[in-house]
Design an enzyme around this catalytic site. Structure first.
Site, PDB file in Angstrom:
ATOM      1  N   GLY A  14      -7.671  -3.493   3.943  1.00  0.00           N
ATOM      2  CA  GLY A  14      -6.216  -4.004   5.058  1.00  0.00           C
ATOM      3  C   GLY A  14      -5.418  -4.644   4.121  1.00  0.00           C
ATOM      4  O   GLY A  14      -4.353  -4.694   4.461  1.00  0.00           O
TER       5      GLY A  14
ATOM      6  N   ILE B 240      -7.832   2.616   1.728  1.00  0.00           N
ATOM      7  CA  ILE B 240      -7.499   1.326   3.199  1.00  0.00           C
ATOM      8  C   ILE B 240      -8.504   0.812   3.043  1.00  0.00           C
ATOM      9  O   ILE B 240      -9.681   1.713   3.078  1.00  0.00           O
ATOM     10  CB  ILE B 240      -6.760   1.261   4.472  1.00  0.00           C
ATOM     11  CG1 ILE B 240      -6.679   0.096   4.527  1.00  0.00           C
ATOM     12  CG2 ILE B 240      -6.922   2.273   4.939  1.00  0.00           C
ATOM     13  CD1 ILE B 240      -5.676  -0.070   6.260  1.00  0.00           C
ATOM     14  N   ASP B 241      -8.908   0.120   2.578  1.00  0.00           N
ATOM     15  CA  ASP B 241     -10.628  -1.220   2.740  1.00  0.00           C
ATOM     16  C   ASP B 241     -10.760  -2.021   4.159  1.00  0.00           C
ATOM     17  O   ASP B 241     -10.428  -2.414   4.840  1.00  0.00           O
ATOM     18  CB  ASP B 241     -10.740  -0.836   1.513  1.00  0.00           C
ATOM     19  CG  ASP B 241     -11.886  -1.439   1.329  1.00  0.00           C
ATOM     20  OD1 ASP B 241     -13.544  -1.545   2.335  1.00  0.00           O
ATOM     21  OD2 ASP B 241     -12.848  -1.804   0.224  1.00  0.00           O
TER      22      ASP B 241
ATOM     23  N   GLU C 118      -0.412   5.769  -0.519  1.00  0.00           N
ATOM     24  CA  GLU C 118      -1.872   4.850  -0.918  1.00  0.00           C
ATOM     25  C   GLU C 118      -2.478   5.357  -1.173  1.00  0.00           C
ATOM     26  O   GLU C 118      -3.090   6.417  -0.400  1.00  0.00           O
ATOM     27  CB  GLU C 118      -1.783   3.078  -0.275  1.00  0.00           C
ATOM     28  CG  GLU C 118      -3.109   2.492   0.022  1.00  0.00           C
ATOM     29  CD  GLU C 118      -2.745   1.529  -1.846  1.00  0.00           C
ATOM     30  OE1 GLU C 118      -2.137   2.332  -2.515  1.00  0.00           O
ATOM     31  OE2 GLU C 118      -3.075   0.667  -1.227  1.00  0.00           O
ATOM     32  N   ASP C 119      -3.654   4.624  -2.565  1.00  0.00           N
ATOM     33  CA  ASP C 119      -5.294   5.570  -2.066  1.00  0.00           C
ATOM     34  C   ASP C 119      -6.022   5.384  -1.503  1.00  0.00           C
ATOM     35  O   ASP C 119      -6.607   6.414  -1.055  1.00  0.00           O
ATOM     36  CB  ASP C 119      -5.197   5.674  -4.038  1.00  0.00           C
ATOM     37  CG  ASP C 119      -5.570   3.388  -3.938  1.00  0.00           C
ATOM     38  OD1 ASP C 119      -5.100   3.531  -3.245  1.00  0.00           O
ATOM     39  OD2 ASP C 119      -6.197   3.517  -5.012  1.00  0.00           O
TER      40      ASP C 119
ATOM     41  N   LYS D  29     -11.527   3.717   4.053  1.00  0.00           N
ATOM     42  CA  LYS D  29     -12.923   2.933   3.603  1.00  0.00           C
ATOM     43  C   LYS D  29     -13.142   1.954   5.377  1.00  0.00           C
ATOM     44  O   LYS D  29     -12.083   1.230   5.292  1.00  0.00           O
ATOM     45  CB  LYS D  29     -13.059   2.331   3.313  1.00  0.00           C
ATOM     46  CG  LYS D  29     -13.261   2.956   1.847  1.00  0.00           C
ATOM     47  CD  LYS D  29     -13.919   2.225   0.199  1.00  0.00           C
ATOM     48  CE  LYS D  29     -13.710   1.345  -0.242  1.00  0.00           C
ATOM     49  NZ  LYS D  29     -14.241   0.733  -1.437  1.00  0.00           N
TER      50      LYS D  29
ATOM     51  N   ASP E 234     -10.131   3.641  -9.545  1.00  0.00           N
ATOM     52  CA  ASP E 234     -10.566   2.960 -11.314  1.00  0.00           C
ATOM     53  C   ASP E 234     -11.356   2.332 -10.944  1.00  0.00           C
ATOM     54  O   ASP E 234     -12.091   1.203  -9.482  1.00  0.00           O
ATOM     55  CB  ASP E 234     -10.024   2.549 -11.665  1.00  0.00           C
ATOM     56  CG  ASP E 234      -8.847   1.116 -10.905  1.00  0.00           C
ATOM     57  OD1 ASP E 234      -9.207   0.812 -10.414  1.00  0.00           O
ATOM     58  OD2 ASP E 234      -9.100  -0.025 -11.560  1.00  0.00           O
TER      59      ASP E 234
HETATM   60  P1  IMP Z   1      -7.938  -2.924   0.654  1.00  0.00           P
HETATM   61  O1  IMP Z   1      -6.771  -4.386   0.442  1.00  0.00           O
HETATM   62  O2  IMP Z   1      -9.067  -3.981   0.736  1.00  0.00           O
HETATM   63  O3  IMP Z   1      -7.123  -2.495   2.060  1.00  0.00           O
HETATM   64  O4  IMP Z   1      -8.056  -2.528  -0.921  1.00  0.00           O
HETATM   65  C1  IMP Z   1      -7.036  -1.761  -1.072  1.00  0.00           C
HETATM   66  C2  IMP Z   1      -7.084  -1.335  -2.541  1.00  0.00           C
HETATM   67  O5  IMP Z   1      -8.308  -1.405  -3.108  1.00  0.00           O
HETATM   68  C3  IMP Z   1      -6.380  -0.276  -2.693  1.00  0.00           C
HETATM   69  O6  IMP Z   1      -4.801   0.195  -3.290  1.00  0.00           O
HETATM   70  C4  IMP Z   1      -7.256  -0.072  -4.008  1.00  0.00           C
HETATM   71  O7  IMP Z   1      -6.420   0.199  -5.295  1.00  0.00           O
HETATM   72  C5  IMP Z   1      -8.523  -0.243  -4.534  1.00  0.00           C
HETATM   73  N1  IMP Z   1      -9.855  -0.357  -3.403  1.00  0.00           N
HETATM   74  C6  IMP Z   1     -10.033  -0.609  -2.548  1.00  0.00           C
HETATM   75  N2  IMP Z   1     -11.430   0.382  -2.358  1.00  0.00           N
HETATM   76  C7  IMP Z   1     -11.153   0.750  -3.523  1.00  0.00           C
HETATM   77  C8  IMP Z   1     -12.502   1.926  -4.734  1.00  0.00           C
HETATM   78  O8  IMP Z   1     -13.745   2.225  -3.531  1.00  0.00           O
HETATM   79  N3  IMP Z   1     -12.167   2.248  -5.321  1.00  0.00           N
HETATM   80  C9  IMP Z   1     -10.912   1.772  -5.945  1.00  0.00           C
HETATM   81  N4  IMP Z   1      -9.729   1.299  -6.052  1.00  0.00           N
HETATM   82  C10 IMP Z   1     -10.503   0.449  -4.520  1.00  0.00           C
HETATM   83 MG    MG Z   2      -4.098   0.487  -4.974  1.00  0.00          MG
END
Ligand code: IMP
Ligand code: MG
Length: 186
Positions: free
Chosen positions: A101, A98-99, A95-96, A127, A155
């Site tokens: 989660g 995790i923010d 995966e690119d 992150k 992106d």
């Molecule tokens: P989460 O669900 O908040 O953990 O976010 C994860 C998904 O959001 C990732 O698979 C990314 O595609 C996207 N994402 C999170 N942070 C960024 C960022 O800084 N730039 C681009 N895409 C992000």
């Molecule tokens: Mg993604």
């Protein structure tokens, strides 16, 4: 208008990817596994990483989508054009980032529900500051502060994925169509 700043350059990505590949090789050299690349964000990272692991690795694709512009939506949807058979397989998710989660938790549940034998996760970026649902990631490339990042697969509304480095926009986000206009102090 903002300006684009390099956060992690190509050499740093290359070096860290090499280290992760060695670790994954050691962990998996005695068992079969399938790499599951989360599109579109992880495509650059996954191809570079997998090329560095000298094992025979089947590759599957999945496409979760949770981000709209620069905000996480919490609601994870899946593109049904990708429906890999994961039953009884050992899966390494690539995966690119995790923010919050939400995406990784949703993805891992989906993989387990599909009958996978084992699931491990490799993320390029963590992150960690805004985590809402914890997830214990197995392999992490870089821990970064809470910035919206672009490039190397990441992106902003489908823009900037093919920048060869990981960057952020200092100031208001904008779309640069010709990357030769981007001045980086790298
Ligand atoms: P989460 O669900 O908040 O953990 O976010 C994860 C998904 O959001 C990732 O698979 C990314 O595609 C996207 N994402 C999170 N942070 C960024 C960022 O800084 N730039 C681009 N895409 C992000
Ligand atoms: Mg993604």
């Amino acid at each position: 208008m903002g300006s684009i700043k390099v956060l992690i350059n190509e050499k740093q990505i290359e070096k860290r990817t090499e280290e992760l590949a060695k670790q994954i090789y050691e962990d998996y050299k005695d068992k079969d596994f399938t790499a599951l690349c989360a599109l579109n964000g992880a495509m650059f990272f996954a191809t570079e990483l997998l090329k560095k692991i000298p094992l025979n690795i089947p590759i599957e694709l999945i496409r979760p989508k949770s981000y709209i512009a620069t905000e996480t939506s919490g609601d994870v949807a899946y593109d049904n054009r990708f429906n890999p058979d994961l039953k009884d397989k050992n899966i390494l998710v690539i995966e690119d980032v995790i923010d919050s989660g939400y995406t990784i938790n949703s993805l891992v549940s989906k993989i387990k529900n599909a009958g996978a034998n084992d699931v491990k996760v490799c993320v390029m970026l963590d992150k960690f500051e805004k985590r809402e649902i914890p997830y214990d990631v197995d392999y992490t490339g870089f821990k970064i502060e809470d910035k919206f990042v672009i490039g190397y697969g990441l992106d902003y509304n489908e823009n900037y994925r093919n920048l060869p480095y990981i960057a952020y926009v200092d100031g208001d986000i904008y779309v640069e169509k010709d990357y030769t206009n981007i001045k980086t102090k790298d």
